[in-house]
Structures are given as structure tokens and as C-alpha cells.
Design an enzyme around this catalytic site. Structure first.
Site, short mmCIF file in Angstrom:
data_model
loop_
_atom_site.label_atom_id
_atom_site.label_comp_id
_atom_site.label_asym_id
_atom_site.label_seq_id
_atom_site.Cartn_x
_atom_site.Cartn_y
_atom_site.Cartn_z
N SER A 99 1.40 -1.52 -0.07
CA SER A 99 -0.12 -0.64 -0.25
C SER A 99 0.90 0.85 -0.09
O SER A 99 1.49 0.93 -0.73
CB SER A 99 -0.80 0.14 0.73
OG SER A 99 -1.99 0.45 0.95
N HIS A 233 -7.66 -5.61 -0.09
CA HIS A 233 -6.50 -4.87 -0.04
C HIS A 233 -5.72 -5.52 1.46
O HIS A 233 -4.69 -5.12 1.29
CB HIS A 233 -6.39 -3.73 1.24
CG HIS A 233 -6.11 -2.69 0.67
ND1 HIS A 233 -5.38 -2.22 -0.85
CD2 HIS A 233 -4.78 -1.87 1.62
CE1 HIS A 233 -4.49 -1.28 -0.46
NE2 HIS A 233 -4.32 -0.79 1.18
#
Length: 276
Positions: A99, A233
Site C-alpha cells: 500500500s 486490500h
């Protein structure tokens, strides 16, 4: 144990596993709100001979009294400077970033190439689009409610413990600074590195579409590979065994290419996830 003084490299770089004669170094850059301890369990499935390092950003855990860093222009050079004592030999260095950490890892690789004359053996980017693309949607605001909503959207059950009332006030300042960093950093002009890149992502990550993650190929003049996983995610927590196997293969492939170019010798043997 007391924390290291803020000015030392040891306060930034943590060894999750120390190898006396490391033949490979893996440096992990945490996600927004993340910490070096996120990677502690990786020591159980990385190949023998791998030195596992993680970055501890200021403003969290044992560095909570230090000011957070909220710009990439400040953060990446400080990571590179702290990393220098770990670059005193020819061991291949692979960077991993998840990320926000993917962007930090990219900038660290770029600075190592441009300013220090050392090309990492590889860069593994996870759950992030390349920085030259505009974001898929607007970044959240900075109120507590907006930050909490975004953390829950992206992290699901993983973020629930850190959002309990007793911890929330400790966690949110670093999250706020990290979100400010990614908001102000993106988008950037297309800048290429020569470091090979492997891009990983969860196919159900609505905030980071896989077809955009694959465009990391334009950010390198070196080789490029990609792999998708089930999950969102934080697919790397949902499917840890599959993720561990792919990371092992990627770092062995990257370090192998580096060793062939530099003739540095034998590489760690890739093991099975969950076994040393």
C-alpha cells in the site's frame, strides 16, 4: 528495552531476523498506519540466509513521542540514510512495500540508484497503483470519523483492534500523517528505475484495481512480473501461505538475477511457507 535515540539508524531499521552471514536482505516498508512489527511473522517462512529488515516510521509504537513524517520528500531520504549501515557488503537487497509502503519503497529504490549508485536486486510492490497514475477515488478527509471509516473499508477485521477506544487516540495521528503523505505524493510524473519490479494485488481490492497495479511495468526498465491473489486490500493476511510462496519465488528470482550479474555466489534456498 528502551528505544534507540531518534537520530540513529537503528531507530528506523529493525531486524526481524538476524543472519550472521546473510546472502540476501529483504527490507519491508509498512503501509499507512503500519509498523515494523507487522512483518515479524515473516521470519518463519523466508528462506534461510535471508536478513529480514523492517522500517519503523516515527510517531508509532516505541517512536510514538517523535513527530510523524508527512511528506515523501522527507521520509524516503531518511530511510535511505538509515539503511546505509546495512549496505556494507554485496548481499542483494530486495525491497517490499504494501500500500503506502509500495510508494516509499519505489522512492527508496530510486534514491539508491540515483544518489548512492546502488541498484536493489528487486522491488516488490503490493496493493498499490504506480505513483504516475491518478488515484481511483478521492482520498478521505482528516477527521477522526473519516479516517476510521477509511481504515475499516480497506482493512476490515485487521484494523478493528487498533480502533478500539483505548488505542484509537494513539493510532490516528500516525494514520492522519500517512494519509496526508499519500494524498500529497500522488500523482507523480512517470519516472523509471532500472530495478526489476514484481507487482502483487488482491483481485477483490476495490480501491486498487488490478489492471492499474499491472501498470507498474511502465515504472521500470528492468524485468517485470505480476501475480494476483484472492481477497481484498489485505489479501496477504487472508491468504498468507500463497502470498509467502510467491514472495519467496520473487526474491529468489530477483536475487538470482543480481548474483548472475555480480557473480556474488550462492543464494538462499527457497523453503516452504511456515518452515525455516
Amino acid at each position: 528495552m528502551p528505544s534507540d535515540p531518534p537520530s540513529t539508524g537503528a531507530s528506523w531499521i529493525r531486524r526481524n531476523r538476524r543472519c550472521r552471514d546473510a546472502r540476501l536482505r529483504l527490507l519491508c516498508l509498512p503501509h499507512a498506519g503500519g509498523t515494523a512489527s507487522f512483518h515479524n511473522s515473516w521470519a518463519s517462512w523466508l528462506p534461510d540466509g535471508t536478513d529480514l529488515l523492517s522500517v519503523q516510521y516515527p510517531g508509532r509504537q516505541d517512536r510514538i513521542s517523535e513527530p510523524c513524517v508527512s511528506t515523501m520528500d522527507d521520509l524516503a531520504p531518511r530511510v535511505v540514510q538509515a539503511l546505509q549501515p546495512h549496505l556494507d557488503d554485496d548481499s542483494p537487497l530486495v525491497l517490499f512495500g504494501h500500500s503506502m509502503g509500495a510508494w516509499v519503497a519505489f522512492e527508496v529504490a530510486r534514491l539508491l540508484e540515483m544518489s548512492w549508485g546502488r541498484r536493489p536486486a528487486g522491488l516488490i510492490v503490493s496493493a498499490q497503483i504506480p505513483p504516475h497514475l491518478p488515484p481511483e477515488r478521492e482520498w478521505p478527509g482528516e477527521s477522526d470519523d473519516e479516517l476510521i471509516a477509511e481504515l475499516r473499508r480497506a482493512g476490515g477485521a485487521y484494523t478493528d483492534p487498533m480502533l478500539q477506544p483505548g488505542l484509537r487516540d494513539l493510532v490516528l495521528p500516525s494514520v492522519r500523517a500517512d494519509f496526508r503523505l499519500v494524498r500529497d505524493y500522488s500523482p507523480q510524473p512517470l519516472r523509471r528505475i532500472s530495478t526489476p519490479i514484481t507487482a502483487l494485488a488482491g483481485v477483490d481490492d476495490a480501491g486498487v484495481p488490478w489492471n492499474r497495479v499491472a501498470e507498474w511495468k511502465d515504472a521500470t526498465t528492468g524485468t517485470f512480473a505480476s501475480h494476483t491473489f484472492p481477497g481484498g486490500h489485505f489479501y496477504l493476511l487472508e491468504h498468507e501461505q500463497e502470498f509467502a510462496g510467491e514472495v519467496n519465488r520473487a526474491i529468489h528470482r530477483m536475487a538470482g538475477n543480481s548474483a548472475r550479474h555480480s557473480r556474488t555466489g550462492q543464494l538462499p534456498t527457497v523453503g516452504q511457507p511456515g518452515r525455516q
